[in-house]
Design a protein around this motif. Structure first.
Motif, PDB file in Angstrom:
ATOM      1  N   GLU A   1       0.835  -1.206   0.000  1.00  0.00           N
ATOM      2  CA  GLU A   1       0.000   0.000   0.000  1.00  0.00           C
ATOM      3  C   GLU A   1       0.868   1.254   0.000  1.00  0.00           C
ATOM      4  O   GLU A   1       1.911   1.302   0.646  1.00  0.00           O
ATOM      5  N   THR A   2       0.395   2.255  -0.754  1.00  0.00           N
ATOM      6  CA  THR A   2       1.061   3.569  -0.739  1.00  0.00           C
ATOM      7  C   THR A   2       0.157   4.575  -0.041  1.00  0.00           C
ATOM      8  O   THR A   2       0.440   5.770  -0.013  1.00  0.00           O
ATOM      9  N   PHE A   3      -0.948   4.075   0.497  1.00  0.00           N
ATOM     10  CA  PHE A   3      -1.955   4.938   1.136  1.00  0.00           C
ATOM     11  C   PHE A   3      -2.660   4.132   2.213  1.00  0.00           C
ATOM     12  O   PHE A   3      -2.939   2.953   2.027  1.00  0.00           O
ATOM     13  N   ILE A   4      -2.942   4.783   3.320  1.00  0.00           N
ATOM     14  CA  ILE A   4      -3.753   4.151   4.365  1.00  0.00           C
ATOM     15  C   ILE A   4      -4.726   5.186   4.932  1.00  0.00           C
ATOM     16  O   ILE A   4      -4.345   6.324   5.192  1.00  0.00           O
ATOM     17  N   ALA A   5      -5.954   4.760   5.098  1.00  0.00           N
ATOM     18  CA  ALA A   5      -6.886   5.526   5.938  1.00  0.00           C
ATOM     19  C   ALA A   5      -7.420   4.527   6.952  1.00  0.00           C
ATOM     20  O   ALA A   5      -7.696   3.380   6.609  1.00  0.00           O
ATOM     21  N   ALA A   6      -7.525   4.951   8.190  1.00  0.00           N
ATOM     22  CA  ALA A   6      -7.958   4.007   9.225  1.00  0.00           C
ATOM     23  C   ALA A   6      -8.776   4.726  10.270  1.00  0.00           C
ATOM     24  O   ALA A   6      -8.561   5.908  10.554  1.00  0.00           O
ATOM     25  N   ARG A   7      -9.716   3.983  10.820  1.00  0.00           N
ATOM     26  CA  ARG A   7     -10.473   4.494  11.965  1.00  0.00           C
ATOM     27  C   ARG A   7      -9.982   3.714  13.182  1.00  0.00           C
ATOM     28  O   ARG A   7     -10.025   2.490  13.190  1.00  0.00           O
ATOM     29  N   VAL A   8      -9.482   4.417  14.168  1.00  0.00           N
ATOM     30  CA  VAL A   8      -8.998   3.726  15.366  1.00  0.00           C
ATOM     31  C   VAL A   8      -9.713   4.292  16.592  1.00  0.00           C
ATOM     32  O   VAL A   8     -10.276   5.385  16.548  1.00  0.00           O
ATOM     33  N   GLU A   9      -9.701   3.508  17.642  1.00  0.00           N
ATOM     34  CA  GLU A   9     -10.399   3.917  18.865  1.00  0.00           C
ATOM     35  C   GLU A   9      -9.380   4.039  19.996  1.00  0.00           C
ATOM     36  O   GLU A   9      -8.327   3.407  19.956  1.00  0.00           O
ATOM     37  N   VAL A  10      -9.742   4.809  20.980  1.00  0.00           N
ATOM     38  CA  VAL A  10      -8.973   4.835  22.229  1.00  0.00           C
ATOM     39  C   VAL A  10      -9.999   4.585  23.326  1.00  0.00           C
ATOM     40  O   VAL A  10     -10.783   5.467  23.667  1.00  0.00           O
ATOM     41  N   ASP A  11     -10.004   3.354  23.803  1.00  0.00           N
ATOM     42  CA  ASP A  11     -11.077   2.938  24.692  1.00  0.00           C
ATOM     43  C   ASP A  11     -10.750   3.278  26.131  1.00  0.00           C
ATOM     44  O   ASP A  11     -10.356   2.413  26.905  1.00  0.00           O
ATOM     45  N   ASN A  12     -10.895   4.518  26.486  1.00  0.00           N
ATOM     46  CA  ASN A  12     -10.690   4.881  27.893  1.00  0.00           C
ATOM     47  C   ASN A  12     -11.732   5.922  28.308  1.00  0.00           C
ATOM     48  O   ASN A  12     -12.604   6.301  27.525  1.00  0.00           O
ATOM     49  N   TRP A  13     -11.653   6.357  29.530  1.00  0.00           N
ATOM     50  CA  TRP A  13     -12.661   7.248  30.117  1.00  0.00           C
ATOM     51  C   TRP A  13     -12.819   8.517  29.289  1.00  0.00           C
ATOM     52  O   TRP A  13     -13.905   9.010  29.054  1.00  0.00           O
ATOM     53  N   ARG A  14     -11.714   9.047  28.807  1.00  0.00           N
ATOM     54  CA  ARG A  14     -11.737  10.330  28.107  1.00  0.00           C
ATOM     55  C   ARG A  14     -12.275  10.196  26.673  1.00  0.00           C
ATOM     56  O   ARG A  14     -12.947  11.089  26.167  1.00  0.00           O
ATOM     57  N   TRP A  15     -11.935   9.077  26.005  1.00  0.00           N
ATOM     58  CA  TRP A  15     -12.168   9.031  24.554  1.00  0.00           C
ATOM     59  C   TRP A  15     -13.174   7.986  24.089  1.00  0.00           C
ATOM     60  O   TRP A  15     -13.410   7.862  22.888  1.00  0.00           O
ATOM     61  N   SER A  16     -13.721   7.228  24.989  1.00  0.00           N
ATOM     62  CA  SER A  16     -14.624   6.161  24.571  1.00  0.00           C
ATOM     63  C   SER A  16     -15.688   6.693  23.600  1.00  0.00           C
ATOM     64  O   SER A  16     -16.338   7.703  23.882  1.00  0.00           O
ATOM     65  N   GLY A  17     -15.827   6.053  22.458  1.00  0.00           N
ATOM     66  CA  GLY A  17     -16.838   6.447  21.476  1.00  0.00           C
ATOM     67  C   GLY A  17     -16.402   7.547  20.523  1.00  0.00           C
ATOM     68  O   GLY A  17     -17.160   7.926  19.635  1.00  0.00           O
ATOM     69  N   VAL A  18     -15.191   8.066  20.689  1.00  0.00           N
ATOM     70  CA  VAL A  18     -14.707   9.124  19.779  1.00  0.00           C
ATOM     71  C   VAL A  18     -13.779   8.483  18.734  1.00  0.00           C
ATOM     72  O   VAL A  18     -12.692   8.029  19.084  1.00  0.00           O
ATOM     73  N   PRO A  19     -14.194   8.436  17.474  1.00  0.00           N
ATOM     74  CA  PRO A  19     -13.294   7.834  16.478  1.00  0.00           C
ATOM     75  C   PRO A  19     -12.117   8.758  16.138  1.00  0.00           C
ATOM     76  O   PRO A  19     -12.284   9.981  16.066  1.00  0.00           O
ATOM     77  N   PHE A  20     -10.968   8.170  15.964  1.00  0.00           N
ATOM     78  CA  PHE A  20      -9.792   8.887  15.456  1.00  0.00           C
ATOM     79  C   PHE A  20      -9.578   8.392  14.014  1.00  0.00           C
ATOM     80  O   PHE A  20      -9.410   7.194  13.799  1.00  0.00           O
TER      81      PHE A  20
END
Ligand code: BG6
Length: 472
Positions: free
Chosen positions: A298-317
């Motif tokens: 791949e020469t390109f990546i797009a990704a949705r990642v999560e940070v599953d903690n108190w501050r970020w739960s449910g907020v996609p990065f």
């Protein structure tokens, strides 16, 4: 300024990184008075160069890529510090001799700094050579990226390194962390009362870290075919930036406290979901010299990642980066939630609700920050228009004294400050997070050069949109 005398050995001294970044960077440090009072720099590579040929090589590199011209007394002094040793892991003697000569010339007990600007396959053999000779003592070692290709290889490399060096001597470099505007994320968040209160899931709907590049693979097919954009850019650079955006306030800026917090972010990231990743390959990549005709790199990546903690739960990065895209940019966008109640009419022109607020951090050199918000348009009607508040480094500060990422980090390594370097446990965790994708990568989707990547990236980010604001 480092107080110790130093013998700096640059492995890979005739390579691309040394030419573009490291030799110009070292000279810029020298010119800024930030190298130790007494130092020697030894270039090392397989090819046999004389000292004079290496000095000429360095001069050409500085002239082409450096901020400071290679002229005058400063250059003469720097050039006099340079020497060259042709060496390979199985034949260390020439290097031993040149190091001994440099140490004799300096006298006393200079420290040693090794910068491994070599292909990843050469990391372990080079460390092995340092271990088998007396070169490992009194040393610090900078290791280039990518650090491993998966969890097993990163773990094995850490074990090899730790057999010879204590973790406190190891500096895994990620030049994005040396960028002024990335370090400024810490200042923005933790030196102000203005931003941190909204820096959480209650106020932020999503985060985007977007690093498109216009260059292709620039003749680096050998490296790129083995590496690909995910290893080259996501594990290395974008995840580290995410660590700074998402971390909890550290109790101090010391290396342990800072890296404890970024490592906690990585620990809170669940394994990448393969269906949340788009791998792309620009059309024409397979025709590049040295690229396999059926390449799935791949020469390109797009990704949705999560940070599953108190501050970020449910907020996609959302992360996006790739080669041969429409612009070269480095942008973090925090999308804010709508206010809880809407008392303003829909836009009569479009019938659309007003866009959400955004805080945009451009971490180009020297970078800028913009808050996008809504304001009343002047006139009889209560109509809203988009407005911005902006900060540009160059307006508020003198940016001439800024150090480039590599410069700042080489200086930090000489000072023994590991804050902006990655740590063994953090990097291993990132490979663990990436394991599913590496084991079972979705096929690459083609995209047109100069575009923003494959079409499916829009589905990935929906109901949000990829957003790249103009430079203010
Ligand atoms: C390097 C990657 O680490 O970073 C390159 O190997 C990439 O592929 C480069 O182009 C981007 O760095 P910068 O500082 O130019 O954004």
């Amino acid at each position: 300024v480092p107080r110790d005398d130093y013998v700096i050995v640059l492995f890979g001294a005739t390579g691309d990184l040394a030419r573009r970044m490291l030799l110009p960077g070292l000279f810029h440090l020298a010119k800024a008075g930030l190298l130790p009072a007494r130092y020697r720099i030894i270039g090392s590579a397989r090819s046999a160069l004389t000292d004079d040929e290496f000095r000429q090589h360095a001069k050409d590199a500085v002239a082409e890529f450096g901020l400071a011209e290679p002229t005058g007394e400063a250059w003469r002094e720097f050039a006099n510090s340079l020497s060259f040793a042709a060496a390979q892991p199985t034949q260390p003697q020439p290097l031993l001799d040149v190091v001994a000569a440099a140490e004799k010339a300096l006298g006393g007990q200079p420290r040693r700094l090794y910068h491994l600007a070599v292909p990843p396959v050469a990391f372990a053999p080079t460390i092995g050579m340092l271990a088998d000779t007396d070169l490992a003592s009194n040393a610090r070692v900078i290791i280039e990226k990518p650090f491993g290709t998966d969890l097993a290889s990163a773990h094995a490399l850490n074990e090899t390194i730790h057999a010879t060096f204590d973790e406190s001597q190891v500096f895994r470099i990620d030049h994005f962390l040396g960028k002024e505007s990335v370090a400024n994320i810490l200042a923005l968040r933790f030196a102000n009362g203005l931003f941190e209160p909204i820096w959480n899931r209650d106020h932020i709907s999503h985060v985007q870290i977007d690093v498109p590049e216009t260059i292709g693979i620039e003749g680096r097919a050998g490296f790129f075919e083995q590496t690909g954009t995910f290893r080259d850019m996501i594990v290395t650079h974008l995840f580290q930036v995410l660590g700074f955006v998402a971390m909890e306030p550290p109790t101090s800026l010391a290396a342990k406290q800072l890296r404890d917090e970024t490592t906690k972010v990585f620990e809170a990231m669940p394994p990448l979901n393969v269906t949340h990743v788009v791998r792309g390959q620009y059309r024409g990549y397979r025709d590049e010299p040295g690229v396999d005709a059926g390449s799935q790199t791949e020469t390109f990546i797009a990704a949705r990642v999560e940070v599953d903690n108190w501050r970020w739960s449910g907020v996609p990065f959302y992360l996006r980066t790739g080669k041969s895209l429409g612009q070269k940019r480095r942008v973090i966008t925090l999308g804010l939630k709508q206010p809880p109640m809407r008392m303003f009419a829909l836009d009569p022109g479009t019938g659309q609700a007003a866009p959400s607020n955004q805080l945009v951090i451009d971490f180009d050199d020297p970078g800028w920050i913009v808050a996008r918000f809504l304001a009343k348009e002047p006139g009889a009607a209560m109509r809203l228009g988009e407005a911005t508040m902006s900060f540009r480094y160059a307006d508020s500060f003198c940016v001439q004294h800024a150090l480039a990422g590599y410069e700042r980090l080489i200086l930090d390594a000489m000072l023994g400050d590991q804050s902006l370097f990655t740590r063994a446990d953090g990097i291993e965790r990132l490979w663990q997070v990436s394991a599913r994708l590496l084991d079972d990568p979705p096929p690459v989707e083609p995209y047109t050069r100069g575009s923003w990547g494959p079409e499916s990236i829009h589905r990935l980010i929906s109901p949000h949109h990829w957003y790249l604001p103009d430079t203010p």
